[in-house]
Design a protein around this motif. Sequence first.
Motif, mmCIF file in Angstrom:
data_model
loop_
_atom_site.group_PDB
_atom_site.id
_atom_site.type_symbol
_atom_site.label_atom_id
_atom_site.label_comp_id
_atom_site.label_asym_id
_atom_site.label_seq_id
_atom_site.Cartn_x
_atom_site.Cartn_y
_atom_site.Cartn_z
ATOM 1 N N LEU A 169 42.458 36.479 37.847
ATOM 2 C CA LEU A 169 42.638 37.475 36.850
ATOM 3 C C LEU A 169 44.106 36.918 36.272
ATOM 4 N N ARG A 170 44.314 37.172 34.939
ATOM 5 C CA ARG A 170 45.412 36.993 34.281
ATOM 6 C C ARG A 170 46.196 38.105 34.116
ATOM 7 N N ALA A 171 47.528 38.031 34.817
ATOM 8 C CA ALA A 171 48.605 39.138 34.640
ATOM 9 C C ALA A 171 48.705 39.561 33.001
ATOM 10 N N VAL A 172 48.594 40.776 32.833
ATOM 11 C CA VAL A 172 48.593 41.258 31.586
ATOM 12 C C VAL A 172 50.057 41.371 30.999
ATOM 13 N N ARG A 173 50.297 41.388 29.709
ATOM 14 C CA ARG A 173 51.621 41.871 29.139
ATOM 15 C C ARG A 173 51.709 43.411 28.787
ATOM 16 N N PRO A 174 52.924 43.952 28.855
ATOM 17 C CA PRO A 174 52.767 45.357 28.398
ATOM 18 C C PRO A 174 52.052 45.793 27.363
ATOM 19 N N GLY A 175 51.425 46.779 27.174
ATOM 20 C CA GLY A 175 50.546 47.389 26.078
ATOM 21 C C GLY A 175 49.468 46.493 25.742
ATOM 22 N N GLU A 176 48.896 45.509 26.594
ATOM 23 C CA GLU A 176 47.763 44.691 26.631
ATOM 24 C C GLU A 176 46.410 45.699 27.291
ATOM 25 N N ALA A 177 45.353 45.531 26.855
ATOM 26 C CA ALA A 177 44.152 45.984 27.642
ATOM 27 C C ALA A 177 44.003 45.262 28.903
ATOM 28 N N TYR A 178 43.512 45.851 29.812
ATOM 29 C CA TYR A 178 43.335 45.412 31.145
ATOM 30 C C TYR A 178 42.181 46.037 31.881
ATOM 31 N N THR A 179 41.634 45.270 33.056
ATOM 32 C CA THR A 179 40.745 45.896 33.672
ATOM 33 C C THR A 179 41.253 46.314 34.919
ATOM 34 N N ALA B 89 41.428 46.697 38.965
ATOM 35 C CA ALA B 89 41.009 46.227 40.168
ATOM 36 C C ALA B 89 41.536 46.913 41.432
ATOM 37 N N PRO B 90 40.857 47.045 42.445
ATOM 38 C CA PRO B 90 41.495 47.476 43.762
ATOM 39 C C PRO B 90 42.681 46.842 44.176
ATOM 40 N N PHE B 91 43.603 47.450 44.571
ATOM 41 C CA PHE B 91 44.938 46.907 45.221
ATOM 42 C C PHE B 91 45.679 46.000 44.105
ATOM 43 N N VAL B 92 45.498 45.999 42.845
ATOM 44 C CA VAL B 92 45.852 45.407 41.526
ATOM 45 C C VAL B 92 46.461 46.373 40.812
ATOM 46 N N ARG B 93 47.844 46.360 40.628
ATOM 47 C CA ARG B 93 48.356 47.454 39.603
ATOM 48 C C ARG B 93 49.314 46.634 38.499
ATOM 49 N N PRO B 94 49.001 47.128 37.286
ATOM 50 C CA PRO B 94 48.223 48.014 36.953
ATOM 51 C C PRO B 94 46.664 47.506 36.771
ATOM 52 N N GLY C 207 44.291 43.640 35.410
ATOM 53 C CA GLY C 207 44.622 42.434 34.587
ATOM 54 C C GLY C 207 43.597 42.002 33.814
ATOM 55 N N GLU C 208 43.544 40.937 33.096
ATOM 56 C CA GLU C 208 42.291 40.401 32.346
ATOM 57 C C GLU C 208 41.580 39.639 33.298
ATOM 58 N N LEU C 209 40.381 40.020 33.804
ATOM 59 C CA LEU C 209 39.425 39.633 34.660
ATOM 60 C C LEU C 209 38.698 38.317 33.994
ATOM 61 N N LEU C 210 38.978 37.088 34.906
ATOM 62 C CA LEU C 210 38.514 36.128 34.356
ATOM 63 C C LEU C 210 37.030 35.779 35.258
ATOM 64 N N LEU C 211 37.284 36.038 36.619
ATOM 65 C CA LEU C 211 36.123 35.737 37.449
ATOM 66 C C LEU C 211 36.177 37.067 38.457
ATOM 67 N N SER C 212 35.067 37.641 38.971
ATOM 68 C CA SER C 212 34.783 38.470 39.946
ATOM 69 C C SER C 212 33.384 38.112 40.400
ATOM 70 N N ILE C 213 33.570 37.712 41.669
ATOM 71 C CA ILE C 213 32.427 37.334 42.608
ATOM 72 C C ILE C 213 32.478 38.219 43.979
ATOM 73 N N GLN C 214 31.422 38.562 44.361
ATOM 74 C CA GLN C 214 31.142 39.296 45.556
ATOM 75 C C GLN C 214 30.146 38.616 46.594
ATOM 76 N N GLY C 215 30.081 38.718 47.591
ATOM 77 C CA GLY C 215 29.320 38.181 48.851
ATOM 78 C C GLY C 215 29.689 36.855 49.079
ATOM 79 N N TRP C 216 29.809 36.474 50.415
ATOM 80 C CA TRP C 216 30.498 35.448 50.988
ATOM 81 C C TRP C 216 30.124 34.278 50.426
ATOM 82 N N PRO C 217 28.615 34.051 50.394
ATOM 83 C CA PRO C 217 27.957 32.755 49.950
ATOM 84 C C PRO C 217 28.598 32.304 48.534
ATOM 85 N N LYS C 218 28.782 33.403 47.672
ATOM 86 C CA LYS C 218 29.215 33.028 46.409
ATOM 87 C C LYS C 218 30.704 32.810 46.446
#
Length: 172
Positions: free
Chosen positions: A84-94, A96-101, A103-114
């Motif tokens: 993810l990209r850390a956002v600037r104040p006032g920017e929209a964001y997604t 994510a658990p353990f991430v405050r506030p 970020g702009e999510l560039l990639l999100s992959i689950q499952g160990w093989p991936k």
Amino acid sequence: MTHQPACGRVRSRAADPLRKDCTEIELIWIEKRIEHWIRFGRIASERIVSRKTRIVAFRPDAVVAFVRWSANDFGTVHSRIDILRAVRPGEAYTTAPFVRPGGELLLSIQGWPKVRKVLEIIDRIEAEDLDPCDIAPEHWRHVHNRLSAGEPARVYTAERHQAWLKRKALGQ
């Protein structure tokens, strides 16, 4: 070389105007149970909460890879990597658990093989003497889409990186 103050390294949250601009990620390490770590990213500051928990902060526009893994007595329960990209104040964001506030999510992959494939892609980028923090954000989106569809991702080369740097320079 100019020195930029860290995102609230010493002062309290209320006293530090920079801290509110940073994106914080909570890292937990309980050996062989819960392991959160940063695969790449330029950490602006770090706060140790306990022997098992620390919080790292990133300045706006920083790109970071955050890996989460957990297991029980029978093996891996969850594995995930978010870039993810850390956002600037006032920017929209997604969020994510353990991430405050969030970020702009560039990639999100689950499952160990991936997740392992993403880690290998990061290793290949580093083998090209490139910093994964600096590559084209579109490449991370491409990797996300291709792996989500079960397809191989394009290789990010030094030539692609030079093209990205030229496009980026034109936009500024």
